[in-house]
Scaffold this active site. Sequence first.
Site, mmCIF file in Angstrom:
data_model
loop_
_atom_site.group_PDB
_atom_site.id
_atom_site.type_symbol
_atom_site.label_atom_id
_atom_site.label_comp_id
_atom_site.label_asym_id
_atom_site.label_seq_id
_atom_site.Cartn_x
_atom_site.Cartn_y
_atom_site.Cartn_z
ATOM 1 N N GLY A 18 0.782 -1.223 0.000
ATOM 2 C CA GLY A 18 0.000 0.000 0.000
ATOM 3 C C GLY A 18 0.815 1.275 0.000
ATOM 4 N N ILE A 19 0.394 2.219 0.833
ATOM 5 C CA ILE A 19 1.074 3.511 0.937
ATOM 6 C C ILE A 19 2.519 3.322 1.368
ATOM 7 C CG2 ILE A 19 1.122 5.691 2.207
ATOM 8 C CD1 ILE A 19 -1.958 5.473 2.383
ATOM 9 N N ASP A 38 7.581 -4.383 8.617
ATOM 10 C CA ASP A 38 6.175 -4.760 8.510
ATOM 11 C C ASP A 38 5.959 -6.053 9.290
ATOM 12 O OD1 ASP A 38 3.936 -3.808 6.090
ATOM 13 O OD2 ASP A 38 3.494 -5.544 7.337
ATOM 14 N N ASP A 62 6.619 -5.849 14.689
ATOM 15 C CA ASP A 62 5.336 -5.371 15.184
ATOM 16 C C ASP A 62 5.615 -4.096 15.966
ATOM 17 O OD1 ASP A 62 3.019 -4.836 16.585
ATOM 18 O OD2 ASP A 62 2.770 -6.864 17.380
ATOM 19 N N TYR A 93 -7.188 -0.365 10.729
ATOM 20 C CA TYR A 93 -8.422 0.418 10.737
ATOM 21 C C TYR A 93 -9.650 -0.482 10.650
ATOM 22 C CZ TYR A 93 -6.948 0.068 5.823
ATOM 23 O OH TYR A 93 -6.476 -0.374 4.622
ATOM 24 N N TYR A 154 -10.161 4.276 15.702
ATOM 25 C CA TYR A 154 -9.193 4.724 14.696
ATOM 26 C C TYR A 154 -9.057 6.244 14.712
ATOM 27 C CZ TYR A 154 -7.146 5.522 10.054
ATOM 28 O OH TYR A 154 -6.347 5.927 9.020
ATOM 29 N N PRO A 184 -3.730 11.743 5.364
ATOM 30 C CA PRO A 184 -4.319 11.420 4.064
ATOM 31 C C PRO A 184 -5.840 11.330 4.145
ATOM 32 C CG PRO A 184 -2.716 9.758 4.792
ATOM 33 C CD PRO A 184 -3.078 10.585 5.967
ATOM 34 N N LEU A 186 -9.088 9.135 2.230
ATOM 35 C CA LEU A 186 -9.249 7.724 1.871
ATOM 36 C C LEU A 186 -8.428 7.444 0.613
ATOM 37 C CD1 LEU A 186 -10.682 5.050 2.466
ATOM 38 C CD2 LEU A 186 -12.552 5.830 0.999
#
Length: 249
Positions: A18-19, A38, A62, A93, A154, A184, A186
């Site tokens: 993703g981002i 990650d 983690d 989220y 969240y 950001p 969505l």
Amino acid sequence: MAGRLDGKVAIVTGGGAGIGRKFCVGLASEGARVVVADVGDVSGTLAEVDAARGTATGVRADVSDPADVARLVRHALDTCGRVDVLVNNAGIYPTRPIEQMSLEEWRKVMAVNLDGVFLCAKEVIPHMKRQGGGRIVNMSSTTFFMGVPNFCHYVASKGGVVGFTRGLAGEVGEFGITVNCIAPGLTKTDSVEASPVIRETWQMLVDAQAIHRKQVPDDLLGPLLFLASDDSAFVTGQTLCVDGGWTRH
């Protein structure tokens, strides 16, 4: 042509997809050596960095676990010798009304989204002080400003990130360390598109933006590179909303 981050070392949490993956490739393209962290597989990100002729190394970590965070930063120092940029991107989220939200889920969201930012920053700051400076970029969310329902854990965690950014900026600025935040809107990623709740409301969000299209990770890369580089040397304690104008209301 020299990159803006030549000779720098950047840690990106949540860098496996993703981002975060876009950030890793973009930082590497500007000359940074990237440490990709990650809880999941980072091989795809490492392959993309390599294809872009960048340099990266991966660590499974983690961010809610202090021991994992310490190991992550030690890996960066052992393999790269320094840490110049920390991008606190890891986050979760889940979507749930508050009546159905367990305390366990609340604490998990806080542990990853807010505790992880604290733990990673706390671990790198002594090294940044010894180096004479550094850049910390935290990821918040425009949901904090807009109060989106069914995400209250969240939203609360991301509001905490904004507050933490402001407080820490005032504490470490004298050491040449800047601390800023990107919020950001969505953003189109595989995990977002997998959520039926988000898919149902996406067009409504696009219609409310000043720029009527879906946000993609590329939209966030320019702001990140600005905040991670010396271009933003006199910018700290700030939250930059990157959301196509959604928060203009």
